[in-house]
Design a protein around this motif. Structure first.
Motif, PDB file in Angstrom:
ATOM      1  N   THR A 184      -0.623  -8.355 -11.384  1.00  0.00           N
ATOM      2  CA  THR A 184       0.347  -8.960 -12.290  1.00  0.00           C
ATOM      3  C   THR A 184       0.576  -7.910 -13.394  1.00  0.00           C
ATOM      4  N   GLY A 185       1.136  -8.295 -14.514  1.00  0.00           N
ATOM      5  CA  GLY A 185       1.464  -7.280 -15.517  1.00  0.00           C
ATOM      6  C   GLY A 185       1.225  -7.785 -16.927  1.00  0.00           C
TER       7      GLY A 185
ATOM      8  N   SER B 181       0.819  -1.227   0.000  1.00  0.00           N
ATOM      9  CA  SER B 181       0.000   0.000   0.000  1.00  0.00           C
ATOM     10  C   SER B 181       0.846   1.268   0.000  1.00  0.00           C
TER      11      SER B 181
ATOM     12  N   TRP C  81       2.998 -15.800 -10.740  1.00  0.00           N
ATOM     13  CA  TRP C  81       2.373 -14.835  -9.820  1.00  0.00           C
ATOM     14  C   TRP C  81       0.848 -15.055  -9.800  1.00  0.00           C
TER      15      TRP C  81
ATOM     16  N   GLY D  99      -0.563  -2.403 -17.407  1.00  0.00           N
ATOM     17  CA  GLY D  99       0.363  -1.932 -18.433  1.00  0.00           C
ATOM     18  C   GLY D  99       1.290  -0.920 -17.791  1.00  0.00           C
ATOM     19  N   LEU D 100       1.730   0.025 -18.585  1.00  0.00           N
ATOM     20  CA  LEU D 100       2.651   1.050 -18.099  1.00  0.00           C
ATOM     21  C   LEU D 100       1.824   2.152 -17.435  1.00  0.00           C
ATOM     22  N   VAL D 101       1.747   2.116 -16.107  1.00  0.00           N
ATOM     23  CA  VAL D 101       0.923   3.099 -15.397  1.00  0.00           C
ATOM     24  C   VAL D 101       1.687   4.425 -15.393  1.00  0.00           C
TER      25      VAL D 101
ATOM     26  N   HIS E 240      10.686  -3.557  -6.675  1.00  0.00           N
ATOM     27  CA  HIS E 240      10.512  -2.745  -7.885  1.00  0.00           C
ATOM     28  C   HIS E 240      11.406  -3.247  -9.022  1.00  0.00           C
TER      29      HIS E 240
ATOM     30  N   GLY F  51       3.250   1.795  -2.072  1.00  0.00           N
ATOM     31  CA  GLY F  51       3.801   1.958  -3.410  1.00  0.00           C
ATOM     32  C   GLY F  51       3.035   2.980  -4.241  1.00  0.00           C
TER      33      GLY F  51
ATOM     34  N   ARG G 189       7.228 -11.537  -5.059  1.00  0.00           N
ATOM     35  CA  ARG G 189       5.869 -11.600  -5.608  1.00  0.00           C
ATOM     36  C   ARG G 189       5.224 -12.967  -5.368  1.00  0.00           C
TER      37      ARG G 189
HETATM   38  N1  LIG Z   1       3.431   0.634 -11.966  1.00  0.00           N
HETATM   39  C1  LIG Z   1       3.350  -0.081 -13.094  1.00  0.00           C
HETATM   40  O1  LIG Z   1       3.397   0.488 -14.219  1.00  0.00           O
HETATM   41  C2  LIG Z   1       3.216  -1.579 -13.021  1.00  0.00           C
HETATM   42  C3  LIG Z   1       3.161  -2.300 -14.227  1.00  0.00           C
HETATM   43  C4  LIG Z   1       3.042  -3.694 -14.179  1.00  0.00           C
HETATM   44  C5  LIG Z   1       2.975  -4.346 -12.960  1.00  0.00           C
HETATM   45  N2  LIG Z   1       3.043  -3.607 -11.794  1.00  0.00           N
HETATM   46  C6  LIG Z   1       3.027  -4.341 -10.522  1.00  0.00           C
HETATM   47  O2  LIG Z   1       1.979  -3.882  -9.689  1.00  0.00           O
HETATM   48  C7  LIG Z   1       2.394  -3.880  -8.323  1.00  0.00           C
HETATM   49  C8  LIG Z   1       2.203  -2.468  -7.770  1.00  0.00           C
HETATM   50  O3  LIG Z   1       2.939  -1.567  -8.597  1.00  0.00           O
HETATM   51  P1  LIG Z   1       3.577  -0.219  -8.029  1.00  0.00           P
HETATM   52  O4  LIG Z   1       4.018   0.560  -9.214  1.00  0.00           O
HETATM   53  O5  LIG Z   1       2.682   0.400  -7.012  1.00  0.00           O
HETATM   54  O6  LIG Z   1       4.871  -0.805  -7.300  1.00  0.00           O
HETATM   55  P2  LIG Z   1       5.819  -0.086  -6.212  1.00  0.00           P
HETATM   56  O7  LIG Z   1       5.630   1.384  -6.197  1.00  0.00           O
HETATM   57  O8  LIG Z   1       7.202  -0.620  -6.452  1.00  0.00           O
HETATM   58  O9  LIG Z   1       5.240  -0.645  -4.831  1.00  0.00           O
HETATM   59  C9  LIG Z   1       5.326  -1.994  -4.501  1.00  0.00           C
HETATM   60  C10 LIG Z   1       5.214  -2.144  -3.002  1.00  0.00           C
HETATM   61  O10 LIG Z   1       5.556  -3.501  -2.686  1.00  0.00           O
HETATM   62  C11 LIG Z   1       6.145  -3.564  -1.404  1.00  0.00           C
HETATM   63  N3  LIG Z   1       7.469  -4.193  -1.534  1.00  0.00           N
HETATM   64  C12 LIG Z   1       8.640  -3.651  -1.922  1.00  0.00           C
HETATM   65  N4  LIG Z   1       9.635  -4.550  -1.862  1.00  0.00           N
HETATM   66  C13 LIG Z   1       9.065  -5.703  -1.432  1.00  0.00           C
HETATM   67  C14 LIG Z   1       9.563  -6.998  -1.144  1.00  0.00           C
HETATM   68  N5  LIG Z   1      10.870  -7.294  -1.306  1.00  0.00           N
HETATM   69  N6  LIG Z   1       8.683  -7.954  -0.709  1.00  0.00           N
HETATM   70  C15 LIG Z   1       7.368  -7.681  -0.548  1.00  0.00           C
HETATM   71  N7  LIG Z   1       6.851  -6.449  -0.771  1.00  0.00           N
HETATM   72  C16 LIG Z   1       7.692  -5.490  -1.221  1.00  0.00           C
HETATM   73  C17 LIG Z   1       6.300  -2.122  -0.919  1.00  0.00           C
HETATM   74  O11 LIG Z   1       5.165  -1.831  -0.089  1.00  0.00           O
HETATM   75  P3  LIG Z   1       5.199  -1.962   1.516  1.00  0.00           P
HETATM   76  O12 LIG Z   1       6.522  -1.388   1.936  1.00  0.00           O
HETATM   77  O13 LIG Z   1       4.024  -1.143   1.929  1.00  0.00           O
HETATM   78  O14 LIG Z   1       5.091  -3.423   1.835  1.00  0.00           O
HETATM   79  C18 LIG Z   1       6.194  -1.301  -2.192  1.00  0.00           C
HETATM   80  O15 LIG Z   1       5.722  -0.014  -1.932  1.00  0.00           O
HETATM   81  C19 LIG Z   1       3.868  -4.305  -8.311  1.00  0.00           C
HETATM   82  O16 LIG Z   1       3.974  -5.653  -7.957  1.00  0.00           O
HETATM   83  C20 LIG Z   1       4.316  -4.093  -9.744  1.00  0.00           C
HETATM   84  O17 LIG Z   1       5.323  -4.990 -10.167  1.00  0.00           O
HETATM   85  C21 LIG Z   1       3.149  -2.253 -11.804  1.00  0.00           C
END
Ligand SMILES: NC(=O)c1ccc[n+]([C@@H]2O[C@H](COP(=O)([O-])OP(=O)(O)OC[C@H]3O[C@@H](n4cnc5c(N)ncnc54)[C@H](OP(=O)(O)O)[C@@H]3O)[C@@H](O)[C@H]2O)c1
Length: 305
Positions: A112-113, A8, A144, A164-166, A69, A10, A87
């Motif tokens: 997932t992605g 949460s 995943w 996708g690419l947010v 990340h 992130g 994951r």
């Molecule tokens: N943003 C995009 O464009 C995009 C695209 C495709 C997929 N996704 C996937 O969607 C999910 C959310 O995206 P996001 O952009 O919000 O990601 P993010 O900003 O990197 O946030 C992910 C959160 O996961 C937790 N985390 C970090 N390292 C971890 C670890 N080693 N083990 C377990 N939890 C960990 C942290 O939250 P806490 O510290 O609160 O636990 C972190 O804030 C991710 O899994 C990402 O891969 C995102």
């Protein structure tokens, strides 16, 4: 509604928590540190498999957004293991915890992605019925999604938002691109002909809320804008919105030298459509690269941002 969210803190999680709390919903944050009393936090330690299921009793939904990340560092063997473990293991822990509840949530929304479709599918139009792809991230995404499946045995509806690419100025890929583009040094990557399946952050949050709130949503849902753009088009729109040139192309070999293996995902082409969301009645606010970039740069602060 009562909703628990992992990851949460992130980029997406922060926006989702803000949207839900603004509408008066009760959010429980799963935190990987000692929980702050009375702050709606529940401690868990996905690295060692530690979670007390009791606080998850009687929730409406659990949303799983955690994971190291992907752009944090170069993809060494060790970091790839961390991307995978952070994951698959955490999703599996959460899904299994739901099976121990007397009153499980109605829905488990587990991220997932679009990399589930692979690294490079050219100009092929992809939707949720398209076959799975190959490569490290495709394998990761498929594992995943599989890791969330055990929750089904508890009668929970399991949804996989394939992001996708947010794009937003507050985080993700676009925020990383902005300094270069603001200084007039941006340009297309690896020729620019590859499709980028972008989506605005407000639509991402609205789509997650749709999956939480709309009964009957199960399985994979692409969270991508209805009109994917090539990297060259996205670049041009971004530079235009910033009133800067986009004349500094980055060739594929330079991208590879700078980023290593992960560069292949920026150079790869995925033209993904959100067919199941649209068919389910979800209405996007931002369709095109121009809509998405405008929302990212100039969107009004609101509950969904
Ligand atoms: N943003 C995009 O464009 C995009 C695209 C495709 C997929 N996704 C996937 O969607 C999910 C959310 O995206 P996001 O952009 O919000 O990601 P993010 O900003 O990197 O946030 C992910 C959160 O996961 C937790 N985390 C970090 N390292 C971890 C670890 N080693 N083990 C377990 N939890 C960990 C942290 O939250 P806490 O510290 O609160 O636990 C972190 O804030 C991710 O899994 C990402 O891969 C995102």
């Amino acid at each position: 509604m009562r909703v628990a969210i992992s990851g949460s803190s992130g980029f997406i999680g922060t926006a989702l928590v803000r949207s839900l709390t603004a509408d008066g919903h009760n959010v429980l944050r799963l935190v990987r540190r000692p929980a702050v009393a009375d702050a709606g936090e529940v401690p868990w330690d996905p690295a060692v498999g530690d979670i007390d299921p009791a606080p998850l009793e009687g929730l409406d939904a659990v949303v799983n957004l955690c994971g190291a990340h992907v752009g944090e560092r170069r993809w060494t063997k060790r970091f790839k293991e961390e991307l995978y473990r952070s994951r698959i293991r955490s999703t599996s822990i959460l899904a299994n915890a739901l099976t121990h509840l007397d009153r499980p949530p109605r829905v488990f929304v587990s991220a997932t992605g679009t990399s589930a479709y692979g690294r490079n599918r050219g100009a092929d139009v992809l939707d949720e019925d398209s076959g799975p792809g190959a490569g490290f991230l495709a394998d990761l995404c498929q594992a995943w999604e599989a890791a969330a499946e055990p929750a089904k045995s508890a009668g929970v509806a399991v949804c996989y938002p394939r992001f996708g690419l947010v794009a937003d100025s507050s985080g993700g890929m676009l925020a990383r691109m902005l300094p270069l583009f603001r200084s007039g040094l941006g340009g297309p990557l690896a020729g620019g002909g590859q499709y980028w399946s972008h989506v605005s952050l407000p639509d991402t949050v609205r789509a997650l809320r749709f999956l939480i709130e709309q009964p009957g949503c199960v399985g994979a849902f692409n969270i991508t804008a209805p009109e994917p753009a090539t990297n060259a088009e996205f670049t041009r729109v971004l530079a235009h919105a910033l009133n800067r040139p986009a004349i500094m192309p980055v060739p594929r070999f330079a991208l590879r030298i700078a980023l290593g293996e992960s560069a292949e995902y920026l150079a790869g082409s995925l033209r993904v459509l959100p067919r199941r969301l649209v068919d389910s009645g979800f209405v996007f606010e931002h369709h095109t690269a121009r809509d998405v970039v405008t929302a990212a740069l100039h969107g009004r602060p609101s509950a969904t941002r």
